[in-house]
Scaffold this active site. Structure first.
Site, PDB file in Angstrom:
ATOM      1  N   SER A 103       0.840  -1.193   0.000  1.00  0.00           N
ATOM      2  CA  SER A 103       0.000   0.000   0.000  1.00  0.00           C
ATOM      3  C   SER A 103       0.884   1.256   0.000  1.00  0.00           C
ATOM      4  CB  SER A 103      -0.948  -0.075   1.205  1.00  0.00           C
ATOM      5  OG  SER A 103      -2.052   0.775   1.065  1.00  0.00           O
ATOM      6  N   ASP A 185      -1.727  14.430 -14.214  1.00  0.00           N
ATOM      7  CA  ASP A 185      -1.926  12.962 -14.175  1.00  0.00           C
ATOM      8  C   ASP A 185      -2.050  12.412 -12.767  1.00  0.00           C
ATOM      9  OD1 ASP A 185      -1.937  12.681 -16.895  1.00  0.00           O
ATOM     10  OD2 ASP A 185       0.185  12.176 -17.053  1.00  0.00           O
ATOM     11  N   ASP A 208      -9.410  -6.029  -4.656  1.00  0.00           N
ATOM     12  CA  ASP A 208      -8.941  -4.924  -3.809  1.00  0.00           C
ATOM     13  C   ASP A 208      -9.923  -3.751  -3.917  1.00  0.00           C
ATOM     14  OD1 ASP A 208      -7.627  -2.734  -2.638  1.00  0.00           O
ATOM     15  OD2 ASP A 208      -5.645  -3.447  -3.250  1.00  0.00           O
ATOM     16  N   HIS A 236      -7.226  -6.065  -0.426  1.00  0.00           N
ATOM     17  CA  HIS A 236      -6.086  -5.185  -0.171  1.00  0.00           C
ATOM     18  C   HIS A 236      -5.057  -5.870   0.731  1.00  0.00           C
ATOM     19  CE1 HIS A 236      -4.157  -1.334  -0.552  1.00  0.00           C
ATOM     20  NE2 HIS A 236      -4.121  -1.136   0.751  1.00  0.00           N
TER      21      HIS A 236
END
Length: 255
Positions: A103, A185, A208, A236
């Site tokens: 993560s 972006d 996830d 996740h």
């Protein structure tokens, strides 16, 4: 082999870490948002091969037992964590080591591998992203209020931090990471991915709910020679839920 806990001064803060194993291949585990070695990597500290690996799990500044300082989220918090992580391993006298980042820890690991290529042996990331989209911001706002979290996820963090620090830090994190969406972006570290030269393994859980699969595919596409593994039932926290499969895949890659 037992797991030792200690603190060491790095970049002006006392960083807490756990260490186990006596293998020649040093591996640093990098936790996610609000995470610590203790909350995020139990099955890895317990079960990774201790003959092959020396495993270190750290608590980034302001997380786990690396308090004080309180956690904050300046624009460069991922770069700061990357420098802290690398300098911690140098302070522990590891000349070269591999990174396993989950993560937020995966984002930190991507930055560290790009910026300190001579120090990083191999890289494994899962649940990580190199940019923040408007959709991501919507997902993050969905977890802003910790009182809505499931008891299972909430309880260890409340025990670690107390309710107030846990709730306030989660809110500060949502604000901090959402700022990246304002970049062109939504860039966090996209420009650094081509600089990653070490062997890289990206794992992604197809279920996830926090990190859409496009993020894993983007990272894979922009790191030359990287490998992507999709876990159909993974969410996740796939390294906790499917710890045995995860550890086996990762150990095979690191060998």
């Amino acid at each position: 082999t037992s797991i030792t806990s200690a603190k060491i001064q790095v970049n002006g803060v006392h960083l807490h870490y756990q260490q186990t194993g006596e293998g020649s291949h040093a591996v640093l585990l990098l936790p996610g948002m609000l995470g610590s070695g203790q909350t995020d990597f139990g099955p890895q500290l317990k079960s990774m091969n201790k003959q092959l690996f020396t495993v270190v799990a750290w608590d980034p500044r302001g997380y786990g037992k690396s308090i004080p300082p309180s956690r904050d989220f300046p624009p460069d918090f991922f770069e700061r964590d990357a420098k802290d992580a690398v300098d911690l391993m140098q302070a522990l006298k590891f000349k070269k080591f591999s990174l396993l980042g989950w993560s937020d820890g995966g984002i930190t690991a991507l930055i560290a591998a790009a910026k300190y290529p001579d120090l990083i042996h191999k890289l494994v990331v899962w649940g990580a992203n190199a940019s923040v989209t408007q959709e991501d911001v919507r997902i993050y706002n969905g977890i802003r209020d910790v009182s809505k979290w499931s008891e299972k996820v909430k309880k260890p963090l409340e025990e670690l931090y107390g309710h107030k620090y846990f709730a306030e830090t989660c809110e500060a994190w949502v604000d901090g990471i959402s700022h990246f969406a304002e970049n062109s972006d939504g860039n966090i570290c996209q420009q650094l991915l081509p600089d990653i030269k070490c062997p890289t393994f990206i794992i992604h859980g197809e279920k996830d709910p926090l990190v859409p699969q496009a993020h894993a595919e983007y990272i894979h596409k922009h790191i030359k020679g990287s490998r992507l593994l999709l876990m159909p039932e993974g969410k996740h926290n796939l390294h906790l839920r499917f710890a045995e499969d995860f550890n086996r895949e990762v150990e095979n890659f690191l060998r």
